[in-house]
Design an enzyme around this catalytic site. Structure first.
Site, PDB file in Angstrom:
ATOM      1  CG  HIS A 136       3.889 -10.826  51.503  1.00  0.00           C
ATOM      2  ND1 HIS A 136       3.759  -9.557  52.001  1.00  0.00           N
ATOM      3  CD2 HIS A 136       2.685 -11.132  50.947  1.00  0.00           C
ATOM      4  CE1 HIS A 136       2.518  -9.110  51.756  1.00  0.00           C
ATOM      5  NE2 HIS A 136       1.857 -10.057  51.121  1.00  0.00           N
ATOM      6  CG  HIS A 179       0.339 -13.901  48.825  1.00  0.00           C
ATOM      7  ND1 HIS A 179       0.633 -13.284  47.632  1.00  0.00           N
ATOM      8  CD2 HIS A 179      -0.070 -12.916  49.662  1.00  0.00           C
ATOM      9  CE1 HIS A 179       0.434 -11.989  47.751  1.00  0.00           C
ATOM     10  NE2 HIS A 179      -0.009 -11.730  48.963  1.00  0.00           N
ATOM     11  CG  HIS A 223      -2.418 -11.239  51.735  1.00  0.00           C
ATOM     12  ND1 HIS A 223      -1.178 -10.644  51.762  1.00  0.00           N
ATOM     13  CD2 HIS A 223      -2.607 -11.780  52.959  1.00  0.00           C
ATOM     14  CE1 HIS A 223      -0.636 -10.821  52.962  1.00  0.00           C
ATOM     15  NE2 HIS A 223      -1.489 -11.508  53.709  1.00  0.00           N
ATOM     16  CG  HIS A 241       0.850  -4.414  45.055  1.00  0.00           C
ATOM     17  ND1 HIS A 241      -0.453  -3.987  45.181  1.00  0.00           N
ATOM     18  CD2 HIS A 241       0.920  -5.608  45.712  1.00  0.00           C
ATOM     19  CE1 HIS A 241      -1.139  -4.875  45.895  1.00  0.00           C
ATOM     20  NE2 HIS A 241      -0.335  -5.869  46.218  1.00  0.00           N
ATOM     21  CG  ASP A 272      -4.233  -7.577  47.717  1.00  0.00           C
ATOM     22  OD1 ASP A 272      -4.051  -8.511  48.526  1.00  0.00           O
ATOM     23  OD2 ASP A 272      -3.321  -6.790  47.376  1.00  0.00           O
ATOM     24  CG  HIS A 273      -2.401 -11.156  45.808  1.00  0.00           C
ATOM     25  ND1 HIS A 273      -1.289 -10.993  45.024  1.00  0.00           N
ATOM     26  CD2 HIS A 273      -2.385 -10.143  46.707  1.00  0.00           C
ATOM     27  CE1 HIS A 273      -0.607  -9.934  45.440  1.00  0.00           C
ATOM     28  NE2 HIS A 273      -1.251  -9.402  46.467  1.00  0.00           N
ATOM     29  CG  ASP A 326       1.948  -8.762  47.558  1.00  0.00           C
ATOM     30  OD1 ASP A 326       1.921  -8.343  46.385  1.00  0.00           O
ATOM     31  OD2 ASP A 326       0.975  -8.668  48.337  1.00  0.00           O
TER      32      ASP A 326
HETATM   33 ZN   LIG Z   1      -0.014  -9.847  50.065  1.00  0.00          ZN
END
Ligand SMILES: [Zn+2]
Length: 254
Positions: free
Chosen positions: A112, A57, A59, A171, A61-62, A133
């Site tokens: 998410h 996805h 975001h 995570h 941090d990905h 996530d």
């Molecule tokens: Zn995320």
């Protein structure tokens, strides 16, 4: 000769991300690289070439490491949904290809985010699910641009896979999630055992069978889970989706 097994290894990145790497015969994939540096270090130390990047996805941090990885490995193919600007190849529900001679299958698992994907890698040992996530051990992702209803359906779909399926979340929130699980199901002995274990060691990947025993978001049909969720929301809840939505609200404030 039997095919060499995949090596599946988590590279720790940012504050609490795991960038999973899958490698075989010198070729590697990384999933959701939030940053490039730690992945490049790992690839270098193991003499690996990056062949593919799979994005679950959008975001940051990905995805934040895609550009840096492409600089070093310009040939590598980035797979992602239509909301991933850096994707070279579209990946969405039902898309399949081979990596290291094994089948990779994409599921659209929204909730998410609306475009969230899961990558299912089938090898001789079984099924490995890179779930981003969507699912965490003993928990699930927050709802950003998807809906709780979508997330419920995505988790129910996971729940239909074979029990020995392994999940690789992005995570490690397990200890915190288990504090919540113990509050929802104080009488569940599997939650107590998992909680003691999670304080001392990394817990990923996790099997579906384990999650079905401890994860309240997969146990919405359980009597105590439904009862506690109803207590929290102050009224009877019609079905599993309503129990799930109440749990998600509760966890947001936990
Ligand atoms: Zn995320």
């Amino acid at each position: 000769m039997a095919a060499q097994a995949f090596t599946i290894h988590p590279v720790a990145a940012l504050d609490d991300n795991y960038i999973w790497t899958v490698s075989r015969n010198g070729q590697a994939v990384c999933i959701d690289p939030g940053e490039a540096g730690p992945v490049l270090d790992y690839l270098h130390r193991h003499g690996l070439s990056l062949a593919e990047i799979w994005i679950t996805h959008h975001h940051h941090d990905h995805t934040g490491g895609i550009a840096g990885l492409k600089q070093v490995f310009p040939q590598c193919t980035v797979y992602g949904n239509r909301d991933i600007a850096a994707a070279d190849r579209y990946a969405g529900e039902g898309v399949q290809w081979l990596f290291g001679g094994c089948r990779v299958e994409v599921w659209h698992t929204p909730g998410h985010t609306a475009g969230h994907l899961s990558y299912l890698l089938h090898d001789a040992e079984g099924l490995h699910v890179f779930c981003g996530d969507t699912l965490f051990s003993a928990g699930c992702g927050r709802v950003f641009c998807g809906t709780a209803g979508q997330l419920y359906v995505s988790l129910q779909r996971y729940a239909g896979l074979p029990g020995h399926t392994l999940f690789y979340p992005a995570h490690e929130y397990t200890a915190a999630n288990l504090r919540f699980a113990a509050c929802v199901e104080p009488d569940n002995p599997a939650v107590r055992t998992a909680r003691a274990a999670a304080e001392h060691m990394p817990t990923l990947p996790v099997s579906l069978a384990h999650e079905l025993r401890i994860n309240p978001f997969l146990r919405t049909g359980g009597r105590q889970v439904a009862q506690k969720a109803a207590e929290y929301s102050g009224g009877k809840l019609a079905d599993g989706a309503a129990v799930f939505a109440a749990l998600r609200e509760w966890k947001n404030r936990f």
